[in-house]
Enzyme design. Structure first.
Site, PDB file in Angstrom:
ATOM      1  N   HIS A   1       0.807  -1.217   0.000  1.00 56.91           N
ATOM      2  CA  HIS A   1       0.000   0.000   0.000  1.00 56.91           C
ATOM      3  C   HIS A   1       0.847   1.278   0.000  1.00 56.91           C
ATOM      4  O   HIS A   1       0.326   2.362  -0.247  1.00 56.91           O
ATOM      5  CB  HIS A   1      -0.980   0.008   1.186  1.00 56.91           C
ATOM      6  CG  HIS A   1      -0.341   0.158   2.531  1.00 56.91           C
ATOM      7  ND1 HIS A   1      -0.131  -0.898   3.392  1.00 56.91           N
ATOM      8  CD2 HIS A   1       0.125   1.251   3.188  1.00 56.91           C
ATOM      9  CE1 HIS A   1       0.421  -0.471   4.502  1.00 56.91           C
ATOM     10  NE2 HIS A   1       0.591   0.839   4.409  1.00 56.91           N
TER      11      HIS A   1
ATOM     12  N   ASP B   1       0.081  -7.696   1.313  1.00 58.84           N
ATOM     13  CA  ASP B   1       0.479  -6.288   1.440  1.00 58.84           C
ATOM     14  C   ASP B   1       1.997  -6.129   1.475  1.00 58.84           C
ATOM     15  O   ASP B   1       2.544  -5.391   2.292  1.00 58.84           O
ATOM     16  CB  ASP B   1      -0.146  -5.660   2.683  1.00 58.84           C
ATOM     17  CG  ASP B   1      -0.090  -4.129   2.628  1.00 58.84           C
ATOM     18  OD1 ASP B   1       0.139  -3.578   1.536  1.00 58.84           O
ATOM     19  OD2 ASP B   1      -0.251  -3.487   3.688  1.00 58.84           O
TER      20      ASP B   1
ATOM     21  N   GLY C   1       3.685   6.586   8.428  1.00 59.03           N
ATOM     22  CA  GLY C   1       5.045   6.653   7.897  1.00 59.03           C
ATOM     23  C   GLY C   1       5.881   5.448   8.285  1.00 59.03           C
ATOM     24  O   GLY C   1       6.931   5.212   7.705  1.00 59.03           O
ATOM     25  N   ASN C   2       5.402   4.674   9.279  1.00 64.48           N
ATOM     26  CA  ASN C   2       6.117   3.462   9.685  1.00 64.48           C
ATOM     27  C   ASN C   2       5.853   2.286   8.753  1.00 64.48           C
ATOM     28  O   ASN C   2       6.537   1.263   8.825  1.00 64.48           O
ATOM     29  CB  ASN C   2       5.729   3.045  11.105  1.00 64.48           C
ATOM     30  CG  ASN C   2       6.592   3.686  12.174  1.00 64.48           C
ATOM     31  OD1 ASN C   2       6.117   4.495  12.953  1.00 64.48           O
ATOM     32  ND2 ASN C   2       7.870   3.341  12.199  1.00 64.48           N
ATOM     33  N   SER C   3       4.839   2.395   7.898  1.00 62.47           N
ATOM     34  CA  SER C   3       4.485   1.287   7.019  1.00 62.47           C
ATOM     35  C   SER C   3       5.679   0.798   6.218  1.00 62.47           C
ATOM     36  O   SER C   3       6.357   1.585   5.554  1.00 62.47           O
ATOM     37  CB  SER C   3       3.387   1.709   6.043  1.00 62.47           C
ATOM     38  OG  SER C   3       2.122   1.554   6.601  1.00 62.47           O
TER      39      SER C   3
ATOM     40  N   GLY D   1      -8.672 -27.092  -2.594  1.00 63.60           N
ATOM     41  CA  GLY D   1      -9.967 -27.393  -3.188  1.00 63.60           C
ATOM     42  C   GLY D   1     -11.022 -27.862  -2.210  1.00 63.60           C
ATOM     43  O   GLY D   1     -11.785 -28.785  -2.509  1.00 63.60           O
ATOM     44  N   VAL D   2     -11.083 -27.233  -1.047  1.00 58.66           N
ATOM     45  CA  VAL D   2     -12.148 -27.539  -0.093  1.00 58.66           C
ATOM     46  C   VAL D   2     -12.791 -26.251   0.388  1.00 58.66           C
ATOM     47  O   VAL D   2     -12.153 -25.198   0.402  1.00 58.66           O
ATOM     48  CB  VAL D   2     -11.627 -28.323   1.142  1.00 58.66           C
ATOM     49  CG1 VAL D   2     -11.038 -29.645   0.740  1.00 58.66           C
ATOM     50  CG2 VAL D   2     -10.624 -27.495   1.938  1.00 58.66           C
TER      51      VAL D   2
END
Length: 530
Positions: free
Chosen positions: A143, A173, A245-247, A304-305
């Protein structure tokens, strides 16, 4: 008793009490770092102050950790990232502006900062990242760079370098960037997030509010958190303060290894940190970035379940062994098995309870999804399950989620290899309850979207109910696949009637990615990897 005898008695009693008190102080003092020891040290310190005029406190027996040397070593590899993002893409990242919207009582905003510009077309977004190789590969959050027309990386010494986006993965992400430098860059290694324990000290380094190189510390509060941000949430919860800003910044343990990527914060008001942050585990980061580095995209495993949570009543009905501690039943109850899927080929059946996968306990359907997705297609996996009250095991060859058919996705329908890139699942009673649909609603549910596919570009979303294809009603994934193949075989756009949030709409999808119908915002899905 005479007055004299009484005086002697109480005198002896007072002396015994006094001696007992002295003995008590002596015992506590000899015990070492007890309360008595502290009291005696304080008394001596007071005398030292009288004699020398200065207080010289003694060091405690156990110190809080000192992160000075750790920070000096790892900080040169932490970078600040600036992205010029299209305004419409930035608005789609509702969390980045302080909340997820949609009426969620506990929004999990992305802690990255947006700076308004005079231009109405671009917004400057700031985040963090870290270098993982000497030749300039940089890890950050998806992001932070999603929708960016230009990305720059600022090193710890102030050097600014243009960055190329190697690949992005919206489902976890994460994003991988590449910068070119005239010299080798300092880098840091990924640690083992599975070894991290609640209560362990961790350090976060990043660029909150544009303040590059900011260091905060705290402890691991919990592991395996699912905050409903993505299908494979498995966050480490921390109380180290992280803000806008820490992202994308790293989370370190005391050995200097990265065990997480700081990604989201709990902020009911949409503001800054309240001591509840979330980091993507380094084991996930390693798996995703290795694939992005090699191919630019991520391939995930497929079983596939359709599985659901087990209630206590279900556990009794299924003859599951009772938990001695009274804990909720663990495992994933198989509601249905997709025809011709890896699960069906391995012998799984409806009402089986999957209890472990590749030697790791399965606590819930979400837990199973995370573990399956992390396995490379074509890999054999061992699975433990309960059938009719009896524990059993089997080996399953994991499929490819992107190329799975029926429940697992519509792909390869045309001779040219063009496909829609949508994964379908039957409309079960459990899904009806989750979506709030009555028994009179028919169709198939969109379970997943392949990033960058025609369905993704057209704005199809997970949770949409496809009720008809080309005017033909569909009630099963197989029927939908057949109708789509017929339309693509005739070289025509595929016309879908969709039920979304209680409203019907039509969307026409061309194999080349063109589409008509829906709303303008439909074309910007959350998981649009490149």
């Amino acid at each position: 008793m005479s007055e004299k005898s009484e005086s002697k008695f109480f005198g002896r009693a007072r002396r015994k009490k006094f001696l007992a008190l002295l003995a008590g102080v002596s015992i506590v003092a000899e015990a070492g770092a007890g309360i008595g020891s502290v009291a005696l040290l304080g008394h001596n310190a007071a005398h030292a102050q009288d004699a020398a005029g200065a207080i010289k406190p003694s060091s405690p027996s156990q110190k809080l950790p000192d992160f000075v040397n750790l920070v000096k070593q790892v900080k040169p590899a932490v970078v600040s990232i600036t992205s010029m993002i299209k305004a419409d893409a930035a608005e789609a990242e509702g969390g980045g502006m302080g909340g997820m919207g949609g009426g969620s009582p506990f929004p999990f905003p992305f802690p990255f900062q947006m700076v308004p510009q005079r231009s109405h077309q671009l917004i400057e977004a700031r985040g963090s990242g870290f270098v993982i190789s000497a030749d300039g590969y940089v890890v950050t959050n998806n992001h932070v760079v999603k929708g960016a027309t230009k990305v720059t990386v600022t090193l710890d010494d102030g050097t600014t370098l243009p960055a190329k986006i190697i690949g992005r993965d919206g489902k976890t992400d994460l994003a991988l960037l590449k910068v070119t430098s005239s010299q080798k860059l300092p880098f840091i290694e990924l640690g083992e997030s599975d070894d991290v324990q609640p209560g362990e000290w961790v350090v976060a380094v990043g660029n909150p509010y544009g303040l590059g190189g900011t260091v905060t510390a705290g402890i691991v509060s919990a592991r395996g958190r699912d905050i409903n941000e993505g299908p494979y949430d498995n966050f480490i919860q921390i109380d180290a303060p992280i803000n806008r800003g820490n992202s994308g910044g790293p989370l370190f343990t005391q050995d200097g290894k990265v065990v997480g990527v700081n990604t989201a914060i709990l902020s009911p008001s949409g503001g800054g940190s309240i001591g509840i942050g979330f980091a993507i585990p380094s084991d996930t980061v390693r798996s995703v970035t290795d694939q992005l580095r090699k191919t630019g995209h991520v391939v995930r495993g497929y079983l596939g379940v359709n599985a659901q949570v087990i209630s206590p009543a279900m556990a009794k009905a299924l003859n599951m062994p009772a938990s001695p501690s009274g804990a909720p039943p663990a495992g994933a109850l198989v509601a249905s098995v997709t025809p011709d899927s890896p699960a069906e080929k391995a012998g799984l059946k409806s009402e089986d309870i999957i209890t472990d996968f590749n030697g790791q306990k399965v606590a819930s359907p979400h837990d199973l999804a995370v573990r399956v997705a992390s396995i490379a297609p074509g890999t054999d996996a061992k699975m433990g399950y309960i059938r009719a009250g009896k524990p059993q095991t089997l080996t399953v060859k994991i499929g490819n989620l992107a190329s799975a058919n029926n429940d697992g996705g519509i792909g390869g329908a045309a001779a040219s290899g063009q496909h829609l890139g949508v994964s379908l699942t039957p409309l079960t009673s459990d899904i009806r309850r989750q979506l709030g649909l009555g028994n009179d609603v028919h169709g198939v549910v969109v379970n997943d979207i392949q990033p960058g596919s025609p369905a993704d570009q057209a704005g199809i979303r997970p949770g949409d109910v496809i009720q008809s294809v080309g005017g033909q009603s569909v009630d099963t994934p197989r029927a939908a696949v057949t109708a789509v193949r017929a339309a693509l075989g005739a070289k025509k756009p595929v016309l879908l009637r969709i039920l979304r949030d209680g409203q019907s709409l039509f969307i026409a999808i061309s194999p080349d990615g063109g589409s008509t119908g829906g709303s303008p915002s439909d074309s910007d899905g959350d998981d649009d990897d490149q």
